[in-house]
Write a protein that holds these residues in place. Structure first.
Motif, short mmCIF file in Angstrom:
data_model
loop_
_atom_site.label_atom_id
_atom_site.label_comp_id
_atom_site.label_asym_id
_atom_site.label_seq_id
_atom_site.Cartn_x
_atom_site.Cartn_y
_atom_site.Cartn_z
N TYR A 91 23.45 -1.12 -29.59
CA TYR A 91 23.28 -2.56 -29.73
C TYR A 91 21.86 -2.92 -29.33
N LYS A 98 25.60 -12.09 -25.65
CA LYS A 98 25.93 -11.05 -26.62
C LYS A 98 26.66 -9.90 -25.92
N GLU A 101 30.22 -10.70 -25.54
CA GLU A 101 30.91 -10.58 -26.83
C GLU A 101 31.19 -9.11 -27.15
N VAL A 102 30.20 -8.25 -26.91
CA VAL A 102 30.39 -6.81 -27.12
C VAL A 102 31.47 -6.29 -26.18
N LYS A 105 34.91 -7.67 -27.64
CA LYS A 105 35.30 -7.14 -28.95
C LYS A 105 35.30 -5.63 -29.00
N HIS A 106 34.26 -4.99 -28.48
CA HIS A 106 34.15 -3.54 -28.61
C HIS A 106 34.90 -2.81 -27.50
N GLN A 111 36.58 -3.09 -31.51
CA GLN A 111 35.92 -3.50 -32.75
C GLN A 111 34.41 -3.54 -32.53
N VAL A 113 30.73 -4.61 -32.92
CA VAL A 113 30.12 -5.89 -33.30
C VAL A 113 28.89 -5.54 -34.15
N TYR A 116 25.08 -6.92 -34.12
CA TYR A 116 24.14 -6.59 -33.05
C TYR A 116 23.74 -5.12 -33.02
#
Length: 124
Positions: A91, A98, A101-102, A105-106, A111, A113, A116
């Motif tokens: 990333y 961010k 968010e990573v 989600k990751h 998942q 991202v 990025y």
């Protein structure tokens, strides 16, 4: 060293020692570039955000660490996610928002991202 057998014995002994230092094979590693360029670009708050999130969620299978120069200074702050049995995900141009968010989600949902990640579209 006097023989090939002696060299093989040394190799086996050293591999055993390296194995003692290796991390759990089921552990996800999150590495933040913390060289001068990364720190200047804001890597410290990214590292802190990720570390705090992992601790708050008590994720024993995730290790957040730092490293020196990753070699892509123009894309700092950089975060690499290494999951067992999967390709490394890099990333770029991260910030604390961010990073969260990573994380969600990751690291939590599995998942990647894509927006990025280091790919042809993001490095224009």
């Amino acid at each position: 060293m006097k023989s090939l057998e002696e060299l093989k014995a040394i190799r086996e002994r050293m591999q055993g020692q390296v194995g003692l230092r290796s991390e759990d094979s089921s552990q996800t590693r999150v590495v933040v570039g913390m060289a001068t360029c990364g720190i200047a670009s804001g890597a410290r708050p990214v590292l802190t955000t990720l570390s705090d999130a992992v601790q708050e969620r008590h994720l024993d299978n995730v290790a957040v660490t730092q490293t020196g120069c990753i070699g892509l200074c123009q894309y700092e702050p950089i975060v690499e996610v290494m999951e067992p049995g999967k390709d490394k995900v890099t990333y770029v141009k991260m910030n604390p928002e961010k990073a969260l968010e990573v994380f969600e989600k990751h690291l939590i949902r599995g998942q990647v991202v894509q927006k990025y990640t280091l790919n042809a579209e993001n490095i224009k």
